[in-house]
Design an enzyme around this catalytic site. Sequence first.
Site, short mmCIF file in Angstrom:
data_model
loop_
_atom_site.label_atom_id
_atom_site.label_comp_id
_atom_site.label_asym_id
_atom_site.label_seq_id
_atom_site.Cartn_x
_atom_site.Cartn_y
_atom_site.Cartn_z
NE ARG A 79 -3.23 -0.71 3.10
CZ ARG A 79 -4.30 -0.85 3.89
NH1 ARG A 79 -5.48 -1.06 3.35
NH2 ARG A 79 -4.19 -0.78 5.19
CB VAL A 88 8.17 1.44 -3.53
CG1 VAL A 88 8.85 0.29 -4.27
CG2 VAL A 88 9.02 2.69 -3.58
CB SER A 119 17.60 4.47 0.21
OG SER A 119 17.89 5.85 0.19
CB SER A 120 20.63 7.24 -3.42
OG SER A 120 19.71 8.18 -2.93
CB CYS A 121 20.50 7.77 2.22
SG CYS A 121 19.71 6.36 3.00
CE1 TYR A 164 14.83 4.11 5.20
CE2 TYR A 164 16.37 5.37 3.87
CZ TYR A 164 15.22 4.62 3.98
OH TYR A 164 14.46 4.38 2.86
CE LYS A 167 15.72 0.89 3.43
NZ LYS A 167 14.72 -0.08 2.99
N PRO A 173 17.28 2.49 -5.09
CG PRO A 173 15.02 2.12 -4.72
CD PRO A 173 16.38 1.81 -4.17
CG HIS A 184 11.02 11.49 0.82
ND1 HIS A 184 10.29 10.34 0.95
CD2 HIS A 184 12.26 11.20 1.30
CE1 HIS A 184 11.06 9.39 1.46
NE2 HIS A 184 12.25 9.88 1.69
#
Length: 320
Positions: free
Chosen positions: A20, A23, A115-117, A144, A148, A171, A187
Site C-alpha cells: 500500500r 513503491v 536507498s541512495s543514502c 536508516y 539498509k 533507488p 520527502h
Amino acid sequence: MKSGSFMSEKSAKIFVAGHRGLVGSAIVRKLHDQGFTHLVLRTHSELDLTSQSDVESFFATEKPVYVILAAAKVGGIHANNTYPADFIGVNLQIQTNVIHSAYKHGVKKLLFLGSSCIYPKFAPQPIPESALLTGPLEPTNEWYAIAKIAGIKMCQAYRLQHQWDAISGMPTNLYGQNDNFHPENSHVLPALMRRFHEAKANNADEVVVWGSGSPLREFLHVDDLADACVFLMDQYSGFEHVNVGSGVEVTIKELAELVKEVVGFKGKLVWDCTKPDGTPRKLMDNSKLASLGWTPKISLKDGLSQTYEWYLENVVQKKQ
Ligand SMILES: NC(=O)C1=CN([C@@H]2O[C@H](COP(=O)(O)OP(=O)(O)OC[C@H]3O[C@@H](n4cnc5c(N)ncnc54)[C@H](OP(=O)(O)O)[C@@H]3O)[C@@H](O)[C@H]2O)C=CC1
Ligand SMILES: C[C@H]1O[C@H](OP(=O)(O)OP(=O)(O)OC[C@H]2O[C@@H](n3cnc4c(=O)[nH]c(N)nc43)[C@H](O)[C@@H]2O)[C@@H](O)[C@@H](O)C1=O
C-alpha cells in the site's frame, strides 16, 4: 549475471511486502499490467513484519515463490533526523525477518530495496555501486542507511553461504501516486506539492521551503522504479547491489520552482535556513543498470504533472 525466468512464471506466487506504500503499490500495478496473477498481499495490520513469529508463520503457510521487499519505515530528512531509533530498529527487524524466513521457506528469489543514502556523504559523483562503505555517511540519515547497508550485506551473505538468489536495488529519491504528503515527515517533493497547493487555495503570498535550496537531488518516478524492479527480478542475479536512478539532477531551488509552476502558485519562496540541507549531492551512476538494458522513461516535468493530478483527485477531493 542473468537469470531470466521470472517473466515466464506469470502464475507464480509473489509476495509484495508494503503493497500500500508508494513503491509497493507501483510494483503491484506493474505486475498486474504484465499479467502476473498470483500476488500475496498483507496490510501492516494483517501482518506486522517486525514480528519474527508472525513473519515465520506467514512464510510457512503461504510459501511464496518470489518476494519483493518494499515494506520499510520511510520518511524525509526531518523524520530520519527525529526518529533515529525507529529508522534503524524497525528497518533491521523487517528486513531480517523477511529475508531469513524467505530463505528458510524456499523462496526462489528475493529483491531487497535500499536507498541512495547508503553512500558516503562525499562520495564521487555520479556515485558508482563500488562507493559503498568508502566513507562517513550523511548524519541526518545514517541510522536508516546503516539498516539498509545491513540489508544489502544480508542478501550477499545468504548468496555466499547458501547460493540463494537475493538481490538488492538502490533507488534514488522517488515520487508519484500514493506518496506520503505529510507536512513534516514526508520527502521534499510531496511536501512542497502540498504546501504550494494549500498556499494557492488560501491565497497565501509566500511558501516556506527548507534549507538553502542548493542541495542537488536526482528524482525518479515510481512507475519507472517499478518497471526496473520487474526487470531486475527477471534479468539480474548478481552479488552486487544495483543503482536505480533517472540520471537527471536538480537543485532543491529548481525543484521548488518546477512544483510551484505545476501547481500554479503565484507567490514567492522563503528559505528556512534553520532546517538541514542534508547531503549536498547524490547523483547515482546508473550505467550498470543501463548496460543490463534498462533505462527510465518518465521525465520529471511529466511525472510532476501526473502526480499533481493524482493528488487533486485522490487527496484533495477525498477531503472535501
Ligand atoms: N520514497 C522514496 O523516495 C524512496 C524509497 N526507497 C525504498 O523503497 C521502499 C518503499 O518505500 P516507500 O514505498 O516510499 O515507503 P512507504 O512508506 O510509502 O511504504 C512503506 C510500506 O511499508 C509498510 N510497513 C511499514 N512498516 C511495516 C511493518 N512493520 N509491517 C508491515 N508493513 C509495514 C507500510 O505500511 P503502513 O503505512 O501501514 O505502516 C507501507 O505500506 C523502502 O525500502 C524504501 O527504503 C528507496 C529510495 C527512495
Ligand atoms: C530518499 C532519501 O530521503 C532522505 O534524504 P533527502 O534526500 O535529504 O530527503 P528529503 O526529500 O527529505 O529532502 C531533500 C532536500 O529538500 C529540502 N527540503 C526543502 N523543503 C522541504 C520540505 O518541506 N520537506 C522535506 N522533507 N525536505 C525539504 C531538504 O532540506 C533537503 O535538502 C533520507 O533521509 C532518506 O530517507 C533517503 O534515502
